[in-house]
Design a protein around this motif. Sequence first.
Motif, PDB file in Angstrom:
ATOM      1  N   PHE A  60       0.826  -1.205   0.000  1.00  0.00           N
ATOM      2  CA  PHE A  60       0.000   0.000   0.000  1.00  0.00           C
ATOM      3  C   PHE A  60       0.865   1.263   0.000  1.00  0.00           C
ATOM      4  N   GLY A  61       2.058   1.168   0.558  1.00  0.00           N
ATOM      5  CA  GLY A  61       2.971   2.301   0.620  1.00  0.00           C
ATOM      6  C   GLY A  61       3.413   2.808  -0.737  1.00  0.00           C
ATOM      7  N   ARG A  62       3.085   2.086  -1.800  1.00  0.00           N
ATOM      8  CA  ARG A  62       3.378   2.586  -3.150  1.00  0.00           C
ATOM      9  C   ARG A  62       2.648   3.900  -3.433  1.00  0.00           C
ATOM     10  N   LEU A  63       1.570   4.146  -2.713  1.00  0.00           N
ATOM     11  CA  LEU A  63       0.815   5.388  -2.881  1.00  0.00           C
ATOM     12  C   LEU A  63       1.565   6.512  -2.168  1.00  0.00           C
ATOM     13  N   ARG A  64       2.681   6.899  -2.729  1.00  0.00           N
ATOM     14  CA  ARG A  64       3.604   7.800  -2.043  1.00  0.00           C
ATOM     15  C   ARG A  64       3.117   9.250  -2.023  1.00  0.00           C
ATOM     16  N   LYS A  65       2.092   9.591  -2.799  1.00  0.00           N
ATOM     17  CA  LYS A  65       1.550  10.936  -2.767  1.00  0.00           C
ATOM     18  C   LYS A  65       0.249  11.025  -1.962  1.00  0.00           C
ATOM     19  N   LEU A  66      -0.209   9.906  -1.436  1.00  0.00           N
ATOM     20  CA  LEU A  66      -1.479   9.875  -0.710  1.00  0.00           C
ATOM     21  C   LEU A  66      -1.385  10.732   0.554  1.00  0.00           C
ATOM     22  N   ARG A  67      -2.326  11.685   0.689  1.00  0.00           N
ATOM     23  CA  ARG A  67      -2.371  12.563   1.861  1.00  0.00           C
ATOM     24  C   ARG A  67      -3.538  12.244   2.785  1.00  0.00           C
ATOM     25  N   ILE A  68      -4.654  11.788   2.185  1.00  0.00           N
ATOM     26  CA  ILE A  68      -5.887  11.604   2.949  1.00  0.00           C
ATOM     27  C   ILE A  68      -6.479  10.237   2.628  1.00  0.00           C
ATOM     28  N   LEU A  69      -6.811   9.485   3.683  1.00  0.00           N
ATOM     29  CA  LEU A  69      -7.405   8.153   3.515  1.00  0.00           C
ATOM     30  C   LEU A  69      -8.599   8.012   4.436  1.00  0.00           C
ATOM     31  N   PHE A  70      -9.751   7.664   3.850  1.00  0.00           N
ATOM     32  CA  PHE A  70     -10.960   7.365   4.622  1.00  0.00           C
ATOM     33  C   PHE A  70     -11.324   5.896   4.401  1.00  0.00           C
ATOM     34  N   CYS A  71     -11.404   5.166   5.507  1.00  0.00           N
ATOM     35  CA  CYS A  71     -11.840   3.756   5.458  1.00  0.00           C
ATOM     36  C   CYS A  71     -12.871   3.496   6.548  1.00  0.00           C
ATOM     37  N   SER A  72     -13.740   4.440   6.803  1.00  0.00           N
ATOM     38  CA  SER A  72     -14.759   4.274   7.832  1.00  0.00           C
ATOM     39  C   SER A  72     -15.826   3.289   7.376  1.00  0.00           C
ATOM     40  N   ASN A  73     -16.554   2.734   8.355  1.00  0.00           N
ATOM     41  CA  ASN A  73     -17.637   1.790   8.079  1.00  0.00           C
ATOM     42  C   ASN A  73     -17.181   0.626   7.212  1.00  0.00           C
ATOM     43  N   ASN A  74     -16.109  -0.021   7.661  1.00  0.00           N
ATOM     44  CA  ASN A  74     -15.612  -1.241   7.046  1.00  0.00           C
ATOM     45  C   ASN A  74     -15.509  -2.314   8.131  1.00  0.00           C
ATOM     46  N   ARG A  75     -14.600  -3.286   7.955  1.00  0.00           N
ATOM     47  CA  ARG A  75     -14.515  -4.410   8.900  1.00  0.00           C
ATOM     48  C   ARG A  75     -13.097  -4.627   9.420  1.00  0.00           C
ATOM     49  N   PHE A  76     -12.319  -3.565   9.498  1.00  0.00           N
ATOM     50  CA  PHE A  76     -10.965  -3.682  10.018  1.00  0.00           C
ATOM     51  C   PHE A  76     -10.997  -3.965  11.519  1.00  0.00           C
TER      52      PHE A  76
END
Length: 444
Positions: A60-76
């Motif tokens: 996942f770290g390949r997304l080296r420009k990613l600033r914002i991540l939303f993963c709400s309402n999942n099953r983590f």
Amino acid sequence: MNEAASQTLARLRSGALAGATRLDLAGGLTEFPREILDLAESLEVLNLTGNALSQLPADFGRLRKLRILFCSNNRFTRLPEVLGDCPQLEMVGFKSNAIAQVGAAALPPRLRWLILTDNQIAEVPAELGQRPRLQKLMLAGNRLSGLPDSMAACERLELLRIACNRFDTLPGWLFGLPRLSWLAFGGNPLAQANEERAVLAYPVPDVDWAALQLHEVLGQGASGVIHRATWKNGSTPGEVAVKLFKGAITSDGSPQSEMDACMAAGAHPSLIPVRGRIAGHPEGTHGLVLDLVGPAYRNLAGPPSFESCSRDVYAPGTRFGWPSLLAIAGGTASALAQLHRRGMVHGDFYAHNILWNGAQHALLGDFGAASFVEPESQQATALQRIEARAFGCLLEELLERCEGAPSPSERDALAHLQARCFDADPMRRPALDEIAAALGALAR
């Protein structure tokens, strides 16, 4: 998967989204689409809220420009450690999963805003204190009974939400943080007795549900829905507002605490009057009957953006004349001072929670982050000085947009008051009753 998600996924796989800086993909995904990683050179915002995901890929770290991540309402069930491999990631949202574990490796080095509301977290790692850019931390609705002492080093932390956890006491280091301005801790054992005391000390009458006729929805938020209503109170029906509360935990805290705070706040010219508490709702829903606010009133500003993080966003060209500035600041300072005398802190004192009529009257609303404390205690004094900094933020914003003062000395006096609210030592900040008195003197 819903149709919109299917279409977005098809476009992603066809290469039609090459170069995209934002991707929203929701609709029942059970596995992370690896095609997202093909956007590594451009993707800055990824929204995977509302799926059935439980893990992210190891690379996942390949997304080296990613600033914002939303993963709400999942099953983590744990905060993915691969987040720490994203060099630019600064905003992380995993609200309403089933997260019980948060490891140090999951904390990105540039972390600025972390949302873990409504999970099952009993402990956060000491390494959270090694994230010097951290400004907002939202942990309401978990199983925490403490925070690591290392977080005393989080000198940029401005907003902290720890409502509805298991705290018996607040960490002592909280009261020394130089920038902390917005703190919510209601719904914890440490606040429960004080909340019950306030409700008993400042009762409001019951309003029979059968006497209310609901009309259109005026607004709604995380804690409830507001309707225009007719109240058949005596021989002459009157128009009122009815707020029906939801049961779910919000990012700020408990709807029950919000309702209790509205009732205990009492009558004040800069607070929306509470007529009563609803009794006899057929589904047992809690609610309040309030004065209907006129259509001239609008939110003073918009809530913080991704970029501003902790500061409100004003409409372009917003300006305030000196009388309006003093009316807004003076009225809300007086209202806050009343809350403090009654054993409450507002917890979310922001311009976006102030209604303004465009002239010289403002109303302070939204008690969703309100917390209760023993009045006149040492802890109450410390908490009130935290809220004084939030008031200083409002003063700063108003001064930046002020069209002028009657004299340079008066403007300087207000700027000096604002600077005192920003003192790095919280205990040197003025109390809200002192602030209200100073503003009143300027208005005369």
